[in-house]
Design an enzyme around this catalytic site. Structure first.
Site, PDB file in Angstrom:
ATOM      1  N   GLY A  11      10.421  -2.691   4.621  1.00  0.00           N
ATOM      2  CA  GLY A  11       9.789  -2.080   5.792  1.00  0.00           C
ATOM      3  C   GLY A  11      10.702  -2.146   7.015  1.00  0.00           C
ATOM      4  O   GLY A  11      11.870  -2.542   6.922  1.00  0.00           O
ATOM      5  N   PHE A  12      10.145  -1.773   8.138  1.00  0.00           N
ATOM      6  CA  PHE A  12      10.905  -1.706   9.405  1.00  0.00           C
ATOM      7  C   PHE A  12      11.532  -3.066   9.766  1.00  0.00           C
ATOM      8  O   PHE A  12      12.770  -3.216   9.788  1.00  0.00           O
ATOM      9  CB  PHE A  12       9.959  -1.195  10.504  1.00  0.00           C
ATOM     10  CG  PHE A  12      10.413  -1.422  11.916  1.00  0.00           C
ATOM     11  CD1 PHE A  12      11.713  -1.125  12.314  1.00  0.00           C
ATOM     12  CD2 PHE A  12       9.531  -1.932  12.870  1.00  0.00           C
ATOM     13  CE1 PHE A  12      12.128  -1.337  13.627  1.00  0.00           C
ATOM     14  CE2 PHE A  12       9.932  -2.138  14.177  1.00  0.00           C
ATOM     15  CZ  PHE A  12      11.239  -1.847  14.557  1.00  0.00           C
ATOM     16  N   ILE A  13      10.710  -4.073  10.022  1.00  0.00           N
ATOM     17  CA  ILE A  13      11.260  -5.382  10.412  1.00  0.00           C
ATOM     18  C   ILE A  13      11.976  -6.015   9.218  1.00  0.00           C
ATOM     19  O   ILE A  13      13.047  -6.607   9.359  1.00  0.00           O
ATOM     20  CB  ILE A  13      10.148  -6.321  10.950  1.00  0.00           C
ATOM     21  CG1 ILE A  13       9.445  -5.687  12.168  1.00  0.00           C
ATOM     22  CG2 ILE A  13      10.723  -7.679  11.328  1.00  0.00           C
ATOM     23  CD1 ILE A  13       8.270  -6.485  12.716  1.00  0.00           C
ATOM     24  N   TYR A 151      -7.288  -5.596  12.587  1.00  0.00           N
ATOM     25  CA  TYR A 151      -5.925  -6.054  12.303  1.00  0.00           C
ATOM     26  C   TYR A 151      -5.699  -7.433  12.930  1.00  0.00           C
ATOM     27  O   TYR A 151      -5.194  -8.355  12.283  1.00  0.00           O
ATOM     28  CB  TYR A 151      -4.924  -5.027  12.855  1.00  0.00           C
ATOM     29  CG  TYR A 151      -3.486  -5.501  12.827  1.00  0.00           C
ATOM     30  CD1 TYR A 151      -2.771  -5.542  11.632  1.00  0.00           C
ATOM     31  CD2 TYR A 151      -2.836  -5.895  14.007  1.00  0.00           C
ATOM     32  CE1 TYR A 151      -1.441  -5.982  11.617  1.00  0.00           C
ATOM     33  CE2 TYR A 151      -1.518  -6.324  13.995  1.00  0.00           C
ATOM     34  CZ  TYR A 151      -0.834  -6.367  12.805  1.00  0.00           C
ATOM     35  OH  TYR A 151       0.478  -6.796  12.782  1.00  0.00           O
ATOM     36  N   LYS A 155      -4.859 -11.053  11.079  1.00  0.00           N
ATOM     37  CA  LYS A 155      -3.714 -11.919  11.375  1.00  0.00           C
ATOM     38  C   LYS A 155      -4.184 -13.305  11.845  1.00  0.00           C
ATOM     39  O   LYS A 155      -3.589 -14.319  11.501  1.00  0.00           O
ATOM     40  CB  LYS A 155      -2.823 -11.262  12.440  1.00  0.00           C
ATOM     41  CG  LYS A 155      -2.068 -10.045  11.913  1.00  0.00           C
ATOM     42  CD  LYS A 155      -0.992 -10.470  10.920  1.00  0.00           C
ATOM     43  CE  LYS A 155      -0.211  -9.327  10.349  1.00  0.00           C
ATOM     44  NZ  LYS A 155       0.879  -9.752   9.462  1.00  0.00           N
TER      45      LYS A 155
HETATM   46  N1  LIG Z   1       6.156  -3.729  14.152  1.00  0.00           N
HETATM   47  C1  LIG Z   1       5.553  -4.494  15.065  1.00  0.00           C
HETATM   48  O1  LIG Z   1       5.611  -4.225  16.276  1.00  0.00           O
HETATM   49  C2  LIG Z   1       4.805  -5.732  14.633  1.00  0.00           C
HETATM   50  C3  LIG Z   1       4.169  -6.515  15.625  1.00  0.00           C
HETATM   51  C4  LIG Z   1       3.494  -7.649  15.232  1.00  0.00           C
HETATM   52  C5  LIG Z   1       3.439  -8.031  13.901  1.00  0.00           C
HETATM   53  N2  LIG Z   1       4.051  -7.246  12.951  1.00  0.00           N
HETATM   54  C6  LIG Z   1       4.006  -7.680  11.551  1.00  0.00           C
HETATM   55  O2  LIG Z   1       5.331  -7.679  11.044  1.00  0.00           O
HETATM   56  C7  LIG Z   1       5.303  -7.374   9.642  1.00  0.00           C
HETATM   57  C8  LIG Z   1       6.207  -6.203   9.334  1.00  0.00           C
HETATM   58  O3  LIG Z   1       5.742  -5.061  10.060  1.00  0.00           O
HETATM   59  P1  LIG Z   1       6.533  -3.678  10.073  1.00  0.00           P
HETATM   60  O4  LIG Z   1       6.293  -3.066  11.390  1.00  0.00           O
HETATM   61  O5  LIG Z   1       7.898  -3.887   9.576  1.00  0.00           O
HETATM   62  O6  LIG Z   1       5.667  -2.860   9.001  1.00  0.00           O
HETATM   63  P2  LIG Z   1       6.134  -2.005   7.730  1.00  0.00           P
HETATM   64  O7  LIG Z   1       4.917  -1.299   7.248  1.00  0.00           O
HETATM   65  O8  LIG Z   1       7.323  -1.204   8.054  1.00  0.00           O
HETATM   66  O9  LIG Z   1       6.540  -3.132   6.696  1.00  0.00           O
HETATM   67  C9  LIG Z   1       5.606  -3.761   5.843  1.00  0.00           C
HETATM   68  C10 LIG Z   1       6.171  -3.735   4.435  1.00  0.00           C
HETATM   69  O10 LIG Z   1       5.236  -4.403   3.576  1.00  0.00           O
HETATM   70  C11 LIG Z   1       5.122  -3.659   2.383  1.00  0.00           C
HETATM   71  N3  LIG Z   1       3.809  -3.934   1.786  1.00  0.00           N
HETATM   72  C12 LIG Z   1       2.601  -3.473   2.217  1.00  0.00           C
HETATM   73  N4  LIG Z   1       1.637  -3.931   1.394  1.00  0.00           N
HETATM   74  C13 LIG Z   1       2.257  -4.683   0.446  1.00  0.00           C
HETATM   75  C14 LIG Z   1       1.795  -5.400  -0.687  1.00  0.00           C
HETATM   76  N5  LIG Z   1       0.482  -5.432  -1.000  1.00  0.00           N
HETATM   77  N6  LIG Z   1       2.687  -6.049  -1.455  1.00  0.00           N
HETATM   78  C15 LIG Z   1       4.020  -6.003  -1.163  1.00  0.00           C
HETATM   79  N7  LIG Z   1       4.511  -5.327  -0.110  1.00  0.00           N
HETATM   80  C16 LIG Z   1       3.639  -4.691   0.689  1.00  0.00           C
HETATM   81  C17 LIG Z   1       5.276  -2.205   2.796  1.00  0.00           C
HETATM   82  O11 LIG Z   1       5.676  -1.381   1.710  1.00  0.00           O
HETATM   83  C18 LIG Z   1       6.340  -2.312   3.885  1.00  0.00           C
HETATM   84  O12 LIG Z   1       7.634  -2.128   3.362  1.00  0.00           O
HETATM   85  C19 LIG Z   1       3.844  -7.154   9.294  1.00  0.00           C
HETATM   86  O13 LIG Z   1       3.304  -8.374   8.844  1.00  0.00           O
HETATM   87  C20 LIG Z   1       3.219  -6.765  10.625  1.00  0.00           C
HETATM   88  O14 LIG Z   1       1.841  -7.024  10.639  1.00  0.00           O
HETATM   89  C21 LIG Z   1       4.734  -6.100  13.297  1.00  0.00           C
END
Ligand SMILES: NC(=O)c1ccc[n+]([C@@H]2O[C@H](COP(=O)([O-])OP(=O)(O)OC[C@H]3O[C@@H](n4cnc5c(N)ncnc54)[C@H](O)[C@@H]3O)[C@@H](O)[C@H]2O)c1
Length: 331
Positions: A11-13, A151, A155
């Site tokens: 994913g992104f992060i 959401y 969390k």
């Molecule tokens: N982007 C933000 O600003 C932000 C802020 C606070 C918290 N977060 C948290 O950071 C984390 C990453 O967020 P992101 O923005 O990169 O999101 P994202 O959707 O790009 O990445 C999440 C990844 O998890 C994978 N995934 C989803 N369900 C799954 C499962 N059941 N089994 C295995 N893989 C699974 C997805 O395919 C994806 O690649 C998440 O936990 C999100 O809640 C993100």
């Protein structure tokens, strides 16, 4: 050599965290189910790029305990950075079951299996959404937690699970990271910077929830990658929680001006009602992360918009090339 499992690593992060770890000589196993919340193609592309840097990619679901356990054991992972989740504050309002199942049951699986496998540490990703309405700023780790979205509840529940684990199994090492609005290249399509830049580049109107005076602590994804790296390895991170942001707050309207400046285009903005699930302001107190982890954010929101715009342009041109190649030749 420390080998880390990065759930959600495609994913992104997860992409940026995996890259950051690999560039520092660590071994990375990505565990991701390439969920269809947004284009799985983008995630495959991320995975392909980190695979080239040396990561092992496993196509797996955190809801599948057997697959998770066998990956940790077979790949001899010692630490987990758990990022896999169903993100999206607004999405959780329309699809609460999915957000709760993946985020709560999924995290419970990660915690239980990591403990059974006797791992050295699990870094659990929470969110600034756990805080809800801002009572004081900057928001430190002790700020009251009153989530305003499903959401945020999902969390917050994972944080409670972690505290139960700390109570029941004090020898088991867990760290919580609470990211504040993460920005940069490869950002999810449902997030503000992606939407703003995509709209302006295609001359479409931008929708802003509220009047744009709401502020966010916009955190460059490379700062976030640094924080996860430190949280996974630093002894002082043991059983600690950290708010991770830039340590500043900037309004949506100011960010829109930056988007206009960087893309060199005028903006057409439609203001609409503020979403009830969104906080008015977020602003992280990062002094604990600075003190215990040595966290040192180096990049800012302006860099992130530039990085995203560059990424967007590359994507746009490569997709256009593919479309052109698919056209029948004209004689
Ligand atoms: N982007 C933000 O600003 C932000 C802020 C606070 C918290 N977060 C948290 O950071 C984390 C990453 O967020 P992101 O923005 O990169 O999101 P994202 O959707 O790009 O990445 C999440 C990844 O998890 C994978 N995934 C989803 N369900 C799954 C499962 N059941 N089994 C295995 N893989 C699974 C997805 O395919 C994806 O690649 C998440 O936990 C999100 O809640 C993100």
């Amino acid at each position: 050599m420390t080998r880390l499992l990065v759930t959600g690593g495609a994913g992104f992060i997860g992409y940026h965290v995996s890259k950051y770890l690999l560039e520092r000589g660590l071994e990375v196993v990505v565990f991701d189910n390439f969920s269809d919340y947004y284009s799985p193609h983008l995630k495959r592309m991320n995975a392909h790029e980190i695979e080239k840097l040396g990561a092992k990619i496993v196509d797996g679901d955190i809801l599948n305990k057997k697959a998770l356990a066998s990956t940790i054991e077979n790949e001899r992972c010692r630490r987990v950075i758990h990022l896999a989740a169903q993100p999206g504050v607004r999405y959780s309002t329309i699809n609460p079951d999915k957000s709760l199942r993946i985020n709560v049951e999924g995290t419970s699986n990660v915690l239980n299996i990591s403990r059974e496998c006797n791992l050295d540490r699990v870094v659990v990703t929470s969110s600034s959404s756990v805080f809800g309405p801002t009572i004081f700023m900057p928001i430190n780790e002790e700020h009251p937690k009153n989530p305003m979205s499903v959401y945020g509840v999902s969390k917050y529940t994972t944080e409670l699970l972690v505290s139960v684990f700390r109570h029941l199994y004090p020898e088991f090492d867990t760290t919580i990271i609470r990211p504040f609005t993460v920005v940069g290249a490869r950002q999810r399509p449902d997030m503000a910077i992606n939407k703003f830049v995509s709209k302006v580049m295609t001359s479409s109107p931008i929708t802003v929830f509220g009047d744009g005076s709401q502020t966010r602590d916009w955190t460059h994804v490379e700062n976030m990658a640094q924080a996860f790296h430190l949280a996974a390895l630093k002894p002082k991170a043991k059983n600690q929680d950290f708010n991770i942001g830039a340590g500043s707050r900037i309004s949506v309207n100011v960010v829109l001006e930056m988007v206009s400046q960087i893309t060199n285009r005028g903006l057409s903005i439609e203001y609409t009602e503020m979403n009830k699930a969104d906080a008015k302001d977020t602003f992280a107190d990062i002094s604990k992360a600075k003190k215990l982890l040595g966290y040192d954010p180096k990049k800012n929101i302006y860099d992130a918009i530039e990085d995203f715009t560059e990424f967007w342009l590359k994507q746009f041109h490569s997709e256009r090339m593919l479309k052109q190649e698919a056209q029948p030749a004209t004689i």
